[in-house]
Design an enzyme around this catalytic site. Structure first.
Site, PDB file in Angstrom:
ATOM      1  N   CYS A  63       9.679   9.342  -3.230  1.00 45.44           N
ATOM      2  CA  CYS A  63       9.200  10.727  -3.040  1.00 45.44           C
ATOM      3  C   CYS A  63      10.289  11.710  -3.420  1.00 45.44           C
ATOM      4  O   CYS A  63      10.018  12.882  -3.616  1.00 45.44           O
ATOM      5  CB  CYS A  63       8.772  10.939  -1.603  1.00 45.44           C
ATOM      6  N   PHE A 118       4.002   2.613   1.055  1.00 43.69           N
ATOM      7  CA  PHE A 118       4.580   1.348   0.570  1.00 43.69           C
ATOM      8  C   PHE A 118       6.013   1.504   0.094  1.00 43.69           C
ATOM      9  O   PHE A 118       6.750   0.530   0.025  1.00 43.69           O
ATOM     10  CB  PHE A 118       3.719   0.772  -0.578  1.00 43.69           C
ATOM     11  N   GLU A 143      -0.258  -1.605   3.820  1.00 41.77           N
ATOM     12  CA  GLU A 143      -0.819  -2.958   3.694  1.00 41.77           C
ATOM     13  C   GLU A 143      -0.251  -3.679   2.472  1.00 41.77           C
ATOM     14  O   GLU A 143      -0.484  -4.861   2.281  1.00 41.77           O
ATOM     15  CB  GLU A 143      -2.352  -2.906   3.631  1.00 41.77           C
ATOM     16  N   ARG A 144       0.525  -2.925   1.641  1.00 41.79           N
ATOM     17  CA  ARG A 144       1.031  -3.566   0.432  1.00 41.79           C
ATOM     18  C   ARG A 144       2.358  -4.282   0.642  1.00 41.79           C
ATOM     19  O   ARG A 144       2.701  -5.188  -0.092  1.00 41.79           O
ATOM     20  CB  ARG A 144       1.123  -2.525  -0.688  1.00 41.79           C
ATOM     21  N   LYS A 152       1.447   1.596  11.857  1.00 43.97           N
ATOM     22  CA  LYS A 152       0.485   1.024  10.903  1.00 43.97           C
ATOM     23  C   LYS A 152       1.177   1.123   9.533  1.00 43.97           C
ATOM     24  O   LYS A 152       1.132   2.147   8.866  1.00 43.97           O
ATOM     25  CB  LYS A 152      -0.818   1.837  10.915  1.00 43.97           C
ATOM     26  N   SER A 180       0.405   9.909   0.306  1.00 40.30           N
ATOM     27  CA  SER A 180      -0.026  10.873  -0.706  1.00 40.30           C
ATOM     28  C   SER A 180      -0.604  12.121  -0.021  1.00 40.30           C
ATOM     29  O   SER A 180      -1.035  12.072   1.137  1.00 40.30           O
ATOM     30  CB  SER A 180      -1.047  10.227  -1.629  1.00 40.30           C
ATOM     31  N   GLU A 200       1.401  14.041  -9.451  1.00 40.47           N
ATOM     32  CA  GLU A 200       2.456  13.052  -9.202  1.00 40.47           C
ATOM     33  C   GLU A 200       2.077  11.733  -9.889  1.00 40.47           C
ATOM     34  O   GLU A 200       0.979  11.224  -9.667  1.00 40.47           O
ATOM     35  CB  GLU A 200       2.584  12.824  -7.689  1.00 40.47           C
TER      36      GLU A 200
HETATM   37  P1  NAD Z   1      -0.996   6.287   0.390  1.00 39.05           P
HETATM   38  O1  NAD Z   1      -1.353   7.682   0.724  1.00 39.05           O
HETATM   39  O2  NAD Z   1      -1.882   5.512  -0.501  1.00 39.05           O
HETATM   40  O3  NAD Z   1      -0.868   5.406   1.735  1.00 39.05           O
HETATM   41  C1  NAD Z   1      -0.095   5.832   2.828  1.00 39.05           C
HETATM   42  C2  NAD Z   1      -0.675   5.233   4.095  1.00 39.05           C
HETATM   43  O4  NAD Z   1      -1.993   5.745   4.303  1.00 39.05           O
HETATM   44  C3  NAD Z   1      -0.797   3.718   4.077  1.00 39.05           C
HETATM   45  O5  NAD Z   1      -0.396   3.211   5.316  1.00 39.05           O
HETATM   46  C4  NAD Z   1      -2.275   3.484   3.820  1.00 39.05           C
HETATM   47  O6  NAD Z   1      -2.744   2.299   4.403  1.00 39.05           O
HETATM   48  C5  NAD Z   1      -2.934   4.678   4.465  1.00 39.05           C
HETATM   49  N1  NAD Z   1      -4.170   5.079   3.796  1.00 39.05           N
HETATM   50  C6  NAD Z   1      -4.510   4.868   2.504  1.00 39.05           C
HETATM   51  N2  NAD Z   1      -5.717   5.394   2.244  1.00 39.05           N
HETATM   52  C7  NAD Z   1      -6.145   5.957   3.383  1.00 39.05           C
HETATM   53  C8  NAD Z   1      -7.326   6.676   3.735  1.00 39.05           C
HETATM   54  N3  NAD Z   1      -8.282   6.920   2.859  1.00 39.05           N
HETATM   55  N4  NAD Z   1      -7.445   7.114   5.011  1.00 39.05           N
HETATM   56  C9  NAD Z   1      -6.474   6.888   5.909  1.00 39.05           C
HETATM   57  N5  NAD Z   1      -5.332   6.222   5.622  1.00 39.05           N
HETATM   58  C10 NAD Z   1      -5.163   5.771   4.367  1.00 39.05           C
HETATM   59  O7  NAD Z   1       0.498   6.346  -0.179  1.00 39.05           O
HETATM   60  P2  NAD Z   1       1.345   5.176  -0.838  1.00 39.05           P
HETATM   61  O8  NAD Z   1       0.803   4.901  -2.201  1.00 39.05           O
HETATM   62  O9  NAD Z   1       1.531   4.059   0.109  1.00 39.05           O
HETATM   63  O10 NAD Z   1       2.764   5.900  -0.967  1.00 39.05           O
HETATM   64  C11 NAD Z   1       3.108   6.739  -2.025  1.00 39.05           C
HETATM   65  C12 NAD Z   1       2.931   8.195  -1.681  1.00 39.05           C
HETATM   66  O11 NAD Z   1       3.724   8.537  -0.548  1.00 39.05           O
HETATM   67  C13 NAD Z   1       3.401   9.122  -2.785  1.00 39.05           C
HETATM   68  O12 NAD Z   1       2.499  10.182  -2.914  1.00 39.05           O
HETATM   69  C14 NAD Z   1       4.747   9.613  -2.290  1.00 39.05           C
HETATM   70  O13 NAD Z   1       5.163  10.856  -2.811  1.00 39.05           O
HETATM   71  C15 NAD Z   1       4.481   9.702  -0.834  1.00 39.05           C
HETATM   72  N6  NAD Z   1       5.721   9.706  -0.066  1.00 39.05           N
HETATM   73  C16 NAD Z   1       6.103  10.883   0.517  1.00 39.05           C
HETATM   74  C17 NAD Z   1       7.272  10.936   1.240  1.00 39.05           C
HETATM   75  C18 NAD Z   1       7.681  12.224   1.904  1.00 39.05           C
HETATM   76  O14 NAD Z   1       8.535  12.173   2.780  1.00 39.05           O
HETATM   77  N7  NAD Z   1       7.103  13.348   1.552  1.00 39.05           N
HETATM   78  C19 NAD Z   1       8.058   9.799   1.379  1.00 39.05           C
HETATM   79  C20 NAD Z   1       7.647   8.615   0.777  1.00 39.05           C
HETATM   80  C21 NAD Z   1       6.463   8.580   0.054  1.00 39.05           C
END
Ligand code: NAD
Length: 497
Positions: free
Chosen positions: A280, A148, A175-176, A172, A225, A382
């Site tokens: 991140c 998101f 969704e937020r 994909k 994450s 985190e």
């Molecule tokens: P998230 O892991 O909740 O969601 C990321 C994606 O995964 C979304 O599209 C979501 O729909 C999908 N998803 C969620 N649950 C899932 C599941 N159980 N199975 C399969 N897919 C699933 O992350 P978020 O809250 O949207 O974003 C924040 C996180 O992203 C933080 O941990 C941040 O550090 C990380 N991030 C990392 C980078 C990097 O380059 N390392 C960059 C930006 C954000």
């Protein structure tokens, strides 16, 4: 309230299954409903992409790059509208939303160089009469799953190189906040991309699993994450796909005794609290080296955190806006309570903050912890909110060891005036992206972006050269031609000798 859709074959397609609410974080109101794709809908999007891809791959790379030139023009023209949509749906300020878009567009600019970047190698006469050459060919359908927190930048980081290499791309998004990526995909088609080459399916775990299991999807790029990154990586690999999955972070800033403290504090406040800490590359741990450094730091830092200006996403004077959701706000608040329980000193407590007239918005003020220790969960995990922890150290080696022992290794910064210390730090630290007197060392589009340790699963990074490797297969041809017509024809008068 807007009814969101998928974007398949160059047009919006209504969802047939479940829907989830999409919020406007500053008001806390439901702003739209996004469809959650069923496995059948994901399959339809993949099939559509698969059918569109061969003709796109057969289009020469220079023509493909021209679509990006047009896209850049359209996106720049629409920058204000895009930034407003993004800010309202994410919660970050409009100025920060422009940065989110801009960093994505810079990768598109880099991808305009695809004709050059996709060149192969050639060795003349590798053996007697033998030539060897290599070529880069697209994978087919590539998929991306994005978080998101950067709803423009990260979808563009993935989609632009994938498409430049001749693949079709299925996104994909989170969704937020799916409105911005949907609009970007639409603009790509408006710019001349053939329908089907960039499809968007909205959804959650069900849609992600359908992409992971689909035999026509040849690669998976994921950002989110760490726990989910690891899951996505394992499942993609089990299906024989290429995968690059980027995860969470806990970025430290080491402040040496000789640092310019004014500069360090400015950097810390911006990198710690900008975008409400939902980056991140946010700095979430400050590591002063030596007691005198810690004292100097706290004297300047505490008043700065106390005077942070929390505002509406549309307020140009705000330092940061609301968090993404009510659930995330509650989670961050819980972490602050946990830090107090664990014995850290909460010097600034932003939990009670309410925005006048926007009491239902997902706001909180900046929080600052001192005397945090490496054993505390608020240090190890985190938080992804406007919460900065200070871990005091006595010496440079101790600070370096602290950074290296953390399970995440996304970004890190050192503030110092000593070139030797900076050089040693940059060389030895076990982290993927390092800033020297630079707080958010996000590499430019022509370098690559990626963390180490549990911040990334896979080998190749995002954008830069690595993206062109990730999105292509290398084929190497060794060729020898039998003697042909050149020996059969003679222009010398035939004789009997
Ligand atoms: P998230 O892991 O909740 O969601 C990321 C994606 O995964 C979304 O599209 C979501 O729909 C999908 N998803 C969620 N649950 C899932 C599941 N159980 N199975 C399969 N897919 C699933 O992350 P978020 O809250 O949207 O974003 C924040 C996180 O992203 C933080 O941990 C941040 O550090 C990380 N991030 C990392 C980078 C990097 O380059 N390392 C960059 C930006 C954000």
């Amino acid at each position: 309230m807007s009814e969101l859709a998928h974007f398949i074959g160059g047009r919006r397609v209504q969802g047939a299954g479940r829907h989830v609410d999409v919020y406007e974080p500053m008001t806390g109101a439901v702003a739209g409903r996004a469809p959650m794709a069923t496995p059948a809908e994901v399959r339809a999007a993949v099939e559509n992409a698969r059918d569109a891809q061969p003709a796109w791959a057969a289009t020469n790379p220079q023509r493909r790059a021209r679509v990006f030139l047009k896209f850049l023009e359209l996106a720049s023209r629409e920058m204000d509208e895009l930034a407003t949509i993004l800010a309202r749906e994410h919660g970050k300020t409009v100025a920060d939303a422009r940065g989110d878009l801009q960093r994505g567009l810079e990768v598109v600019e880099f991808c305009v160089g695809a004709p050059y970047l996709l060149r192969g190698g050639f060795t003349d006469s590798a053996g007697p009469g033998i030539d060897t050459y290599s070529m880069r060919q697209p994978l087919g359908v590539a998929a991306g799953i994005t978080p998101f927190n950067f709803p423009a930048m990260i979808p563009l980081w993935m989609s632009a190189p994938a498409i430049a290499c001749g693949n079709a791309f299925v996104l994909k998004p989170s969704e937020r906040d799916p409105s911005t990526p949907l609009r970007l995909a639409e603009l790509m088609i408006e710019a001349g991309l053939p329908p089907g080459v960039f499809n968007v399916v909205n959804g959650d775990k069900e849609a992600v699993d359908a992409l992971l299991d689909d035999g026509d999807v040849k690669s998976i790029a994921f950002v989110g994450s760490s726990q989910i990154a690891e899951y996505v990586y394992a499942r993609a690999c089990a299906h024989g796909k290429r995968a690059q999955c980027f995860g969470a972070a806990k970025n430290h800033m080491v402040i040496m005794p000789d640092a310019d403290m004014g500069q360090a504090v400015d950097a810390l406040v911006g990198a710690g609290y900008g975008s409400a800490g939902e980056r991140c590359m946010a700095i979430s741990v400050a590591v002063p080296v030596g007691e005198a450094t810690a004292q100097k730091l706290m004297e300047q830092l505490v008043p700065r955190v106390e005077s942070l200006k929390i505002g509406l996403s549309t307020d140009p004077s705000a330092d940061f806006g609301p968090l993404i959701s009510k659930a995330h706000l509650a989670r961050v608040n819980d972490y602050v309570a946990l830090g107090v329980e664990e014995g850290a000193k909460l010097l600034v407590d932003g939990r009670g903050f309410k925005m006048q007239g926007y009491e239902e918005g997902f706001f909180m003020g900046g929080c600052l912890f001192d005397e945090v220790t490496p054993r505390m969960r608020i240090y190890r995990e985190e938080i992804f909110g406007p919460v900065l922890s200070v871990v005091r150290t006595n010496a440079y080696e101790e600070a370096l060891g602290l950074v290296d022992s953390h399970e995440y290794g996304n970004g890190v910064a050192i503030f110092t005036r000593d070139g030797d210390a900076a050089r040693d730090f940059a060389s030895r630290v076990q982290v993927g992206m390092v800033g020297v007197n630079v707080p958010i060392p996000t590499p430019l589009a022509y370098y690559t972006f990626g963390g180490w340790k549990r911040s990334a699963f896979g080998d190749l990074n995002q954008h830069g050269d690595d993206a062109f490797r990730f999105y292509t297969k290398t084929k190497t041809v060794t060729s020898r031609w039998p003697s042909g017509v050149k020996e059969g024809a003679s222009f010398v008068i035939p004789t009997m000798s």
